[in-house]
Design a protein around this motif. Structure first.
Motif, PDB file in Angstrom:
ATOM      1  N   ALA A 223      24.803   3.806  -4.541  1.00 46.73           N
ATOM      2  CA  ALA A 223      26.063   4.051  -5.103  1.00 46.73           C
ATOM      3  C   ALA A 223      26.998   2.783  -4.962  1.00 46.73           C
ATOM      4  O   ALA A 223      27.135   2.395  -4.051  1.00 46.73           O
ATOM      5  N   PRO A 224      27.652   2.587  -6.212  1.00 51.42           N
ATOM      6  CA  PRO A 224      28.576   1.337  -6.203  1.00 51.42           C
ATOM      7  C   PRO A 224      29.700   1.434  -4.882  1.00 51.42           C
ATOM      8  O   PRO A 224      30.173   2.727  -4.584  1.00 51.42           O
ATOM      9  N   ARG A 225      29.744   0.540  -4.334  1.00 51.48           N
ATOM     10  CA  ARG A 225      30.939   0.592  -3.199  1.00 51.48           C
ATOM     11  C   ARG A 225      32.024   0.934  -3.583  1.00 51.48           C
ATOM     12  O   ARG A 225      32.732   0.246  -4.572  1.00 51.48           O
ATOM     13  N   SER A 226      32.678   1.841  -2.818  1.00 49.96           N
ATOM     14  CA  SER A 226      34.130   2.478  -2.997  1.00 49.96           C
ATOM     15  C   SER A 226      34.453   3.148  -2.020  1.00 49.96           C
ATOM     16  O   SER A 226      33.772   3.413  -1.073  1.00 49.96           O
ATOM     17  N   GLU A 227      35.897   3.665  -1.961  1.00 49.97           N
ATOM     18  CA  GLU A 227      36.314   4.291  -0.827  1.00 49.97           C
ATOM     19  C   GLU A 227      35.655   5.869  -0.775  1.00 49.97           C
ATOM     20  O   GLU A 227      35.372   6.091   0.389  1.00 49.97           O
ATOM     21  N   PHE A 228      35.265   6.223  -1.915  1.00 44.95           N
ATOM     22  CA  PHE A 228      34.312   7.569  -1.983  1.00 44.95           C
ATOM     23  C   PHE A 228      32.765   7.089  -1.450  1.00 44.95           C
ATOM     24  O   PHE A 228      32.594   8.098  -0.590  1.00 44.95           O
ATOM     25  N   SER A 229      32.368   6.338  -1.892  1.00 44.68           N
ATOM     26  CA  SER A 229      30.803   6.035  -1.468  1.00 44.68           C
ATOM     27  C   SER A 229      30.844   5.543   0.065  1.00 44.68           C
ATOM     28  O   SER A 229      29.842   5.886   0.668  1.00 44.68           O
ATOM     29  N   ASP A 230      31.799   4.929   0.526  1.00 43.30           N
ATOM     30  CA  ASP A 230      31.650   4.469   2.091  1.00 43.30           C
ATOM     31  C   ASP A 230      32.013   5.739   3.028  1.00 43.30           C
ATOM     32  O   ASP A 230      31.696   5.609   4.030  1.00 43.30           O
ATOM     33  N   ARG A 231      32.388   6.856   2.285  1.00 43.23           N
ATOM     34  CA  ARG A 231      32.572   8.049   3.148  1.00 43.23           C
ATOM     35  C   ARG A 231      31.141   9.041   3.037  1.00 43.23           C
ATOM     36  O   ARG A 231      31.120   9.894   3.957  1.00 43.23           O
ATOM     37  N   LEU A 232      30.345   8.667   2.156  1.00 41.82           N
ATOM     38  CA  LEU A 232      29.304   9.519   2.072  1.00 41.82           C
ATOM     39  C   LEU A 232      28.357   9.534   3.086  1.00 41.82           C
ATOM     40  O   LEU A 232      27.666  10.783   3.554  1.00 41.82           O
ATOM     41  N   PRO A 233      27.824   8.611   3.904  1.00 44.11           N
ATOM     42  CA  PRO A 233      26.825   8.772   5.060  1.00 44.11           C
ATOM     43  C   PRO A 233      27.473   9.616   6.154  1.00 44.11           C
ATOM     44  O   PRO A 233      26.709  10.287   6.574  1.00 44.11           O
ATOM     45  N   PHE A 234      28.716   9.565   6.467  1.00 45.82           N
ATOM     46  CA  PHE A 234      29.413  10.519   7.540  1.00 45.82           C
ATOM     47  C   PHE A 234      29.025  11.824   7.137  1.00 45.82           C
ATOM     48  O   PHE A 234      28.729  12.768   7.674  1.00 45.82           O
ATOM     49  N   LEU A 235      29.636  12.153   5.680  1.00 44.45           N
ATOM     50  CA  LEU A 235      29.302  13.549   5.307  1.00 44.45           C
ATOM     51  C   LEU A 235      27.784  14.149   5.162  1.00 44.45           C
ATOM     52  O   LEU A 235      27.548  15.400   5.451  1.00 44.45           O
ATOM     53  N   ALA A 236      27.120  13.189   5.066  1.00 50.83           N
ATOM     54  CA  ALA A 236      25.603  13.519   4.819  1.00 50.83           C
ATOM     55  C   ALA A 236      25.186  13.859   6.403  1.00 50.83           C
ATOM     56  O   ALA A 236      24.266  14.663   6.471  1.00 50.83           O
ATOM     57  N   GLU A 237      25.570  12.966   7.038  1.00 51.38           N
ATOM     58  CA  GLU A 237      25.066  13.181   8.344  1.00 51.38           C
ATOM     59  C   GLU A 237      25.412  14.425   9.126  1.00 51.38           C
ATOM     60  O   GLU A 237      24.666  14.912   9.795  1.00 51.38           O
TER      61      GLU A 237
END
Length: 385
Positions: A190-204
């Motif tokens: 995913a392109p680096r953004s405020e949105f994508s930066d938060r996806l790893p936590f939400l997936a975990e």
């Protein structure tokens, strides 16, 4: 007051049924289908974590409450996957009737407020509802796209959803989400953004849906998991807020309860009536908090860790009430299921009075006043059988 409290608790017990409503999505590890209660918890977490992306006029605490409520009608009407041919007008009518029935179980003031908030989400016209709807479109997409091995049929639904389906409007409403979804669909980062930066936590955090507790669903079908428990006690806290011993900021209480069990992803659940090395448990949970909240951007990591630590310390009015509610939910369930985990752990009334009664009394003594006579009656009957 006791009549009001009894009505509130009957509503909360009915809400337990949402944990048995299966959705089309699966958990990230593909082990089973996701249910609507844990989905609602995960969406509330999305709201908290994605708050910096919302417009300035969006009130995140209201968004969180909308998402706690938004799928409750599925207790009556079930889930309706968006990719199946459906008479949506009939579903809408059925859901309106279900909302009136369910929220009608509450005292009049809460019944009106909850129904109005649910209808606001459905209408999708206010800034709060629009952001909540965006997240409700996003979470199922990324539930598929973040899976290690997404199922082909699920990828087909994602593609159709992005290409002219319900999620197509994200291209303008939440463009970073739309770009991230397309990149992941194509097998790219995913392109680096405020949105994508938060996806790893939400997936975990999806893993919390696979941490099972000692308490059972009211149906008795299985043990409850920590994600759906977190959703349920957030609902408990909101509904029972007028039982708090002190003034509390219910928005902060809900955020605490949203986050409070995330550490169990690493540290596991430790039943209150089990044999636990409390020092070792505290160390494990602190390490888990450091790792998991460390997946967030710096400011949110600090804020979430501080909320979690405040809950653990249970010294502020907000944390005392949050702890009281966390202790209250399981006895309500055990009383409704013939003893539940008390039977499994051979629990005595004295143990409950100490381990449960004390924290409840500190934060919400009215709840203990309601619970104590029923506990005494249960244990006295147990002694005579």
């Amino acid at each position: 007051m006791m009549d009001r409290l009894s009505a509130q608790i009957e509503f909360l017990k009915r809400a337990d049924q949402l944990k048995s409503v299966e959705r089309a999505n699966t958990l990230l590890d593909q082990s089973r289908q996701e249910n609507s209660a844990e989905h609602s918890w995960h969406l509330a977490l999305w709201a908290l974590v994605m708050a910096p992306l919302a417009d300035a006029n969006v009130r995140i605490d209201r968004v969180i409450r909308m998402l706690l409520l938004h799928d409750l009608v599925e207790i009556i009407v079930g889930d309706h996957p968006i990719h199946l041919k459906t008479d949506w007008k009939s579903v809408e009518r059925a859901e309106q009737n279900a909302a009136q029935e369910l929220f009608g179980m509450l005292p009049d003031d809460q019944s009106d407020a909850f129904l109005t908030l649910w209808q606001e989400f459905e209408a999708d016209s206010t800034p709060d509802a629009k952001f909540a709807k965006c997240l409700d479109r996003c979470q199922p997409l990324f539930q598929v796209l973040n899976a290690p091995e997404p199922k082909p049929e699920h990828l087909t639904v994602v593609r159709d959803n992005l290409n002219g389906g319900r999620a197509a409007y994200l291209e303008t409403a939440l463009p970073d989400a739309f770009k991230a979804a397309y990149a992941l669909f194509d097998g790219q980062p995913a392109p680096r953004s405020e949105f994508s930066d938060r996806l790893p936590f939400l997936a975990e955090c999806d893993q919390l849906k696979s941490v099972y507790r000692a308490s059972r669903l009211l149906s008795g079908d299985r043990f409850e998991n920590s994600a759906e428990h977190s959703w349920h006690i957030m609902l408990f806290a909101w509904v029972l807020a007028d039982c708090a011993e002190f003034y509390v900021d219910i928005g902060r209480v809900l955020r605490m309860l949203l986050l409070h069990d995330i550490v169990e992803i690493d540290a596991g659940d430790h039943p209150i009536h089990g044999h636990v090395d409390h020092a070792a448990q505290a160390a494990e949970e602190q390490a888990a908090a450091d790792r998991l909240f460390g997946l967030l951007p710096n400011q949110q990591r600090t804020e979430c860790l501080a909320l979690w630590l405040e809950f653990e310390a249970a010294e502020s009015p907000d944390a005392k009430f949050a702890k009281a509610v966390d202790r209250f939910q399981t006895p309500v369930g055990n009383l409704a299921t013939g003893g539940g985990s008390w039977v499994d752990y051979d629990v005595t009334f004295a143990q409950i009075e100490s381990r449960v009664g004390t924290p409840i009394t500190r934060g919400a003594p009215q709840l203990w006043n309601w619970l104590e006579p029923q506990l005494k009656n249960y244990f006295s009957e147990k002694m005579t059988t």
